[in-house]
Design an enzyme around this catalytic site. Sequence first.
Site, short mmCIF file in Angstrom:
data_model
loop_
_atom_site.label_atom_id
_atom_site.label_comp_id
_atom_site.label_asym_id
_atom_site.label_seq_id
_atom_site.Cartn_x
_atom_site.Cartn_y
_atom_site.Cartn_z
N GLU A 1 4.33 -6.59 -2.65
CA GLU A 1 3.94 -5.85 -3.75
C GLU A 1 4.59 -5.93 -5.18
O GLU A 1 4.17 -5.16 -6.25
CB GLU A 1 3.59 -4.12 -3.51
CG GLU A 1 3.00 -3.84 -2.33
CD GLU A 1 1.38 -4.16 -2.62
OE1 GLU A 1 0.88 -4.06 -3.89
OE2 GLU A 1 0.56 -4.31 -1.58
N LYS B 1 -5.79 3.33 -3.59
CA LYS B 1 -7.22 3.81 -3.79
C LYS B 1 -7.82 3.64 -4.95
O LYS B 1 -9.11 3.81 -5.52
CB LYS B 1 -6.98 5.35 -3.61
CG LYS B 1 -6.74 6.03 -2.36
CD LYS B 1 -6.66 7.28 -2.25
CE LYS B 1 -5.52 8.15 -1.52
NZ LYS B 1 -4.16 7.70 -1.84
N PRO C 1 3.46 15.69 2.65
CA PRO C 1 2.96 14.65 2.13
C PRO C 1 2.53 13.47 3.36
O PRO C 1 2.66 13.80 4.51
CB PRO C 1 4.48 13.84 1.65
CG PRO C 1 5.59 14.18 2.67
CD PRO C 1 4.81 15.71 2.98
N SER C 2 1.90 12.27 2.92
CA SER C 2 1.38 11.38 4.13
C SER C 2 2.18 10.62 4.72
O SER C 2 2.13 10.05 5.72
CB SER C 2 0.31 10.55 3.52
OG SER C 2 0.79 9.98 2.25
N TYR C 3 3.60 10.35 3.94
CA TYR C 3 4.66 9.88 4.62
C TYR C 3 5.99 10.42 3.84
O TYR C 3 6.02 10.87 2.62
CB TYR C 3 4.64 8.03 4.18
CG TYR C 3 4.42 7.85 2.71
CD1 TYR C 3 5.73 7.48 1.95
CD2 TYR C 3 3.22 7.84 2.18
CE1 TYR C 3 5.46 7.06 0.76
CE2 TYR C 3 2.96 7.32 0.84
CZ TYR C 3 4.18 7.10 0.12
OH TYR C 3 4.05 6.56 -1.10
N HIS D 1 8.92 9.90 2.41
CA HIS D 1 9.91 9.21 1.39
C HIS D 1 9.23 9.74 0.06
O HIS D 1 8.10 9.55 -0.05
CB HIS D 1 9.85 7.78 1.60
CG HIS D 1 10.85 7.00 0.48
ND1 HIS D 1 11.90 6.43 1.04
CD2 HIS D 1 10.70 7.13 -0.74
CE1 HIS D 1 12.46 5.92 -0.15
NE2 HIS D 1 11.95 6.16 -1.14
N LEU D 2 10.11 10.33 -0.46
CA LEU D 2 9.60 11.21 -1.89
C LEU D 2 8.98 10.16 -2.83
O LEU D 2 9.47 9.38 -3.26
CB LEU D 2 10.77 11.74 -2.50
CG LEU D 2 10.32 12.55 -3.82
CD1 LEU D 2 9.69 13.83 -3.42
CD2 LEU D 2 11.74 13.06 -4.71
N HIS D 3 7.82 10.66 -3.27
CA HIS D 3 6.81 9.64 -4.11
C HIS D 3 6.16 10.65 -4.81
O HIS D 3 5.73 11.70 -4.48
CB HIS D 3 6.05 8.81 -3.35
CG HIS D 3 5.09 9.51 -2.19
ND1 HIS D 3 5.52 9.75 -1.10
CD2 HIS D 3 3.61 9.68 -2.18
CE1 HIS D 3 4.59 10.37 -0.48
NE2 HIS D 3 3.37 10.26 -1.13
#
Length: 193
Positions: free
Chosen positions: A44, A66, A129-131, A133-135
């Site tokens: 990415e 998305k 969250p969905s994962y 790791h802070l985002h």
Amino acid sequence: HRRQLRKWVSETPELYARITKPFIDSQPASRVQWVHNILSKQVESEHIVFEDPDPDNGFIIVPDLKWDATNTDNMYLVAIVHRRDLRSLRDLTSNHLPLLNNLRSKAAVAAKKYGVSSDQLRLYVHYQPSYYHLHVHITNVLLEGKGMLAGRAHLLDSVIDNIGNIASDYYQRATIPYVLGSSDELWSHWTVQ
């Protein structure tokens, strides 16, 4: 296609320590390896909109999958922090204010590349969250969706205010309500409590 069951959870600090934190701790590192690959620019890298490389207060901003990256009314970016010790809202304290304030100001720089001004931005974190790791989600205020609903989204400005003005350890002391779906892995841990 069956509709998934949902329930409202009021997660006290004690329930977090007994149910949620052990669940988060049990997640294999491989679950967030794709995030680490983005941060190390193995994948990415061509999509990076903005990067602050600082290991403590830095992050990478990329378009969310998305978003088609063309319709600015639906602009959806994600800022992924470089720090690996921050997994969710519960980990944030006033020690992280430099990171959060930096992210808030640089999100406006990133959005400007798409012609979206700072007063058109909605910045928020999910809990759960969905994962882990802070985002931070960065969207145009014109975009509406399930991820922005109460019981999931916590506005970054409110997070900053809570840990900056109310209590440094606000999220370690707060009861955090959220909606849990039967397809969420955490569901089974809450059903046995």
